[in-house]
Design a protein around this motif. Structure first.
Motif, PDB file in Angstrom:
ATOM      1  N   SER A 221    -106.405  52.813 -16.696  1.00 40.89           N
ATOM      2  CA  SER A 221    -106.964  53.570 -15.581  1.00 40.89           C
ATOM      3  C   SER A 221    -106.542  55.025 -15.628  1.00 40.89           C
ATOM      4  O   SER A 221    -107.307  55.919 -15.211  1.00 40.89           O
ATOM      5  CB  SER A 221    -106.516  52.954 -14.250  1.00 40.89           C
ATOM      6  OG  SER A 221    -107.025  51.647 -14.101  1.00 40.89           O
ATOM      7  N   ASN A 225    -109.148  58.149 -15.528  1.00 38.96           N
ATOM      8  CA  ASN A 225    -109.059  59.199 -14.503  1.00 38.96           C
ATOM      9  C   ASN A 225    -109.146  60.597 -15.077  1.00 38.96           C
ATOM     10  O   ASN A 225    -109.634  61.516 -14.406  1.00 38.96           O
ATOM     11  CB  ASN A 225    -107.754  59.055 -13.718  1.00 38.96           C
ATOM     12  CG  ASN A 225    -107.941  58.261 -12.437  1.00 38.96           C
ATOM     13  OD1 ASN A 225    -108.809  58.573 -11.639  1.00 38.96           O
ATOM     14  ND2 ASN A 225    -107.140  57.226 -12.267  1.00 38.96           N
ATOM     15  N   THR A 234    -116.684  63.770 -10.021  1.00 40.60           N
ATOM     16  CA  THR A 234    -115.440  63.148  -9.563  1.00 40.60           C
ATOM     17  C   THR A 234    -115.730  61.955  -8.666  1.00 40.60           C
ATOM     18  O   THR A 234    -115.094  60.894  -8.772  1.00 40.60           O
ATOM     19  CB  THR A 234    -114.574  64.171  -8.815  1.00 40.60           C
ATOM     20  OG1 THR A 234    -114.286  65.262  -9.695  1.00 40.60           O
ATOM     21  CG2 THR A 234    -113.279  63.546  -8.339  1.00 40.60           C
ATOM     22  N   ARG A 237    -116.988  59.106 -10.813  1.00 45.08           N
ATOM     23  CA  ARG A 237    -115.887  58.547 -11.600  1.00 45.08           C
ATOM     24  C   ARG A 237    -115.042  57.598 -10.730  1.00 45.08           C
ATOM     25  O   ARG A 237    -114.706  56.495 -11.155  1.00 45.08           O
ATOM     26  CB  ARG A 237    -115.012  59.672 -12.166  1.00 45.08           C
ATOM     27  CG  ARG A 237    -113.913  59.169 -13.102  1.00 45.08           C
ATOM     28  CD  ARG A 237    -112.899  60.289 -13.355  1.00 45.08           C
ATOM     29  NE  ARG A 237    -113.508  61.444 -14.006  1.00 45.08           N
ATOM     30  CZ  ARG A 237    -113.378  61.727 -15.303  1.00 45.08           C
ATOM     31  NH1 ARG A 237    -112.673  60.940 -16.081  1.00 45.08           N
ATOM     32  NH2 ARG A 237    -113.954  62.813 -15.800  1.00 45.08           N
ATOM     33  N   GLN A 238    -114.726  58.039  -9.515  1.00 41.46           N
ATOM     34  CA  GLN A 238    -113.907  57.205  -8.638  1.00 41.46           C
ATOM     35  C   GLN A 238    -114.652  55.935  -8.217  1.00 41.46           C
ATOM     36  O   GLN A 238    -114.044  54.868  -8.076  1.00 41.46           O
ATOM     37  CB  GLN A 238    -113.469  58.011  -7.407  1.00 41.46           C
ATOM     38  CG  GLN A 238    -112.507  59.145  -7.726  1.00 41.46           C
ATOM     39  CD  GLN A 238    -111.310  58.676  -8.532  1.00 41.46           C
ATOM     40  OE1 GLN A 238    -110.660  57.683  -8.166  1.00 41.46           O
ATOM     41  NE2 GLN A 238    -111.004  59.372  -9.622  1.00 41.46           N
ATOM     42  N   ARG A 239    -115.955  56.062  -8.034  1.00 37.94           N
ATOM     43  CA  ARG A 239    -116.751  54.870  -7.703  1.00 37.94           C
ATOM     44  C   ARG A 239    -116.721  53.871  -8.844  1.00 37.94           C
ATOM     45  O   ARG A 239    -116.568  52.651  -8.634  1.00 37.94           O
ATOM     46  CB  ARG A 239    -118.193  55.271  -7.398  1.00 37.94           C
ATOM     47  CG  ARG A 239    -119.068  54.122  -6.893  1.00 37.94           C
ATOM     48  CD  ARG A 239    -120.521  54.508  -6.810  1.00 37.94           C
ATOM     49  NE  ARG A 239    -121.102  54.746  -8.139  1.00 37.94           N
ATOM     50  CZ  ARG A 239    -121.480  53.770  -8.968  1.00 37.94           C
ATOM     51  NH1 ARG A 239    -121.331  52.496  -8.614  1.00 37.94           N
ATOM     52  NH2 ARG A 239    -122.000  54.052 -10.142  1.00 37.94           N
ATOM     53  N   ILE A 241    -114.427  53.607 -11.211  1.00 34.25           N
ATOM     54  CA  ILE A 241    -113.069  53.063 -11.328  1.00 34.25           C
ATOM     55  C   ILE A 241    -112.850  51.947 -10.314  1.00 34.25           C
ATOM     56  O   ILE A 241    -112.309  50.875 -10.641  1.00 34.25           O
ATOM     57  CB  ILE A 241    -112.018  54.186 -11.166  1.00 34.25           C
ATOM     58  CG1 ILE A 241    -112.041  55.103 -12.398  1.00 34.25           C
ATOM     59  CG2 ILE A 241    -110.619  53.600 -10.963  1.00 34.25           C
ATOM     60  CD1 ILE A 241    -111.157  56.327 -12.273  1.00 34.25           C
ATOM     61  N   ALA A 242    -113.293  52.171  -9.077  1.00 32.92           N
ATOM     62  CA  ALA A 242    -113.143  51.146  -8.043  1.00 32.92           C
ATOM     63  C   ALA A 242    -113.934  49.886  -8.397  1.00 32.92           C
ATOM     64  O   ALA A 242    -113.460  48.757  -8.210  1.00 32.92           O
ATOM     65  CB  ALA A 242    -113.597  51.700  -6.695  1.00 32.92           C
TER      66      ALA A 242
END
Length: 265
Positions: A221, A225, A234, A237-239, A241-242
């Motif tokens: 992870s 990131n 960004t 990317r966070q979506r 990763i989740a």
């Protein structure tokens, strides 16, 4: 002693009629064959132009007129597959296999249709038989997808490796190989493969998004990131990763592969 032959006029007429009938039968058969060839040729042309539904209808007409053959049934199945009629494609490929149970293109087509229908284990059975004859990128990739979706990530890794040996430049195959490695718990190899994909000048948006998912599944992870990913915001990317973290929490490799919707090339 003189021998003479006595042919009556009736006998002569009978022979003439029989001869004419044979000629007309031959002409009729040739005409039927010619019509079928023209219809199939036209269907092939239309299929190549991308109108798969119309091509499928023409293959069906050829079969209705002249009966089925394994070759035409495979063409019908592929046209239906390309048109998105997966159930119809599966029927056509099964009909072809009834003509020739070992026909590799029909096995490949049936396995592909089964994959799209969510029948992973049935697809695996069909594709295991197909690759015995068809040593192709498509056959090995689809087998790899079926194996991953059947909970066999190690076997999937081997199949995607075979596919990549045949087409080492394919980023889609390399991405699927990285995903199979992540599902199999081979995080280091998965990270190496997906970095090669991301660093390629031929990489597209889907490859960048898949890279985030694969890195998280591989336990990286931190890399997901911070890796430079063009055209991935960004927030996106966070979506991703989740999403990957939710998938990673699933109890089995089969469940994780299904959640990701692993696709074959």
């Amino acid at each position: 002693m003189t021998i003479t032959a006595d042919f009556s006029s009736g006998t002569v007429r009978l022979l003439v009629v029989a001869g004419m009938t044979a000629i007309l039968t031959a002409c009729s058969s040739a005409q039927v064959g010619s019509d079928q060839d023209r219809l199939l040729s036209l269907a092939d042309d239309i299929d190549q132009q991308g109108d798969h539904s119309t091509a499928a209808a023409m293959y069906e007409r050829a079969i209705d007129r002249n009966g089925s053959s394994a070759n035409v049934l495979v063409r019908l199945g592929q046209a239906r597959l390309d048109a998105g009629d997966n159930e119809g494609a599966a029927r056509a490929f099964r009909d072809a296999l009834r003509e020739d149970i070992q026909l590799a293109p029909a096995l490949l087509g049936l396995g592909t249709a089964q994959l799209r229908l969510g029948e992973a284990q049935g697809a695996r059975r069909s594709l295991v038989e197909a690759v015995k004859t068809l040593n192709s990128t498509a056959a090995w990739s689809r087998l790899g997808a079926a194996q991953a979706l059947s909970g066999e990530p190690d076997e999937a890794v081997n199949s995607f490796r075979r596919a990549m040996m045949l087409d080492p430049k394919s980023l889609d195959v390399k991405t699927n190989l990285a995903l199979a490695q992540a599902l199999a718990g081979n995080g280091i190899q998965a990270g190496t493969e997906i970095r090669d994909v991301v660093n390629s000048p031929l990489a597209e948006s889907r490859h960048y998004r898949n890279a985030v998912l694969i890195l998280v599944l591989a336990g990286r992870s931190d890399v997901a990131n911070h890796m430079a990913l063009p055209d991935v915001s960004t927030v996106e990317r966070q979506r991703l990763i989740a999403q990957a973290q939710r998938v990673a929490a699933l109890p089995t490799a089969e469940a994780r592969a299904r959640a990701l919707g692993l696709q074959s090339t």
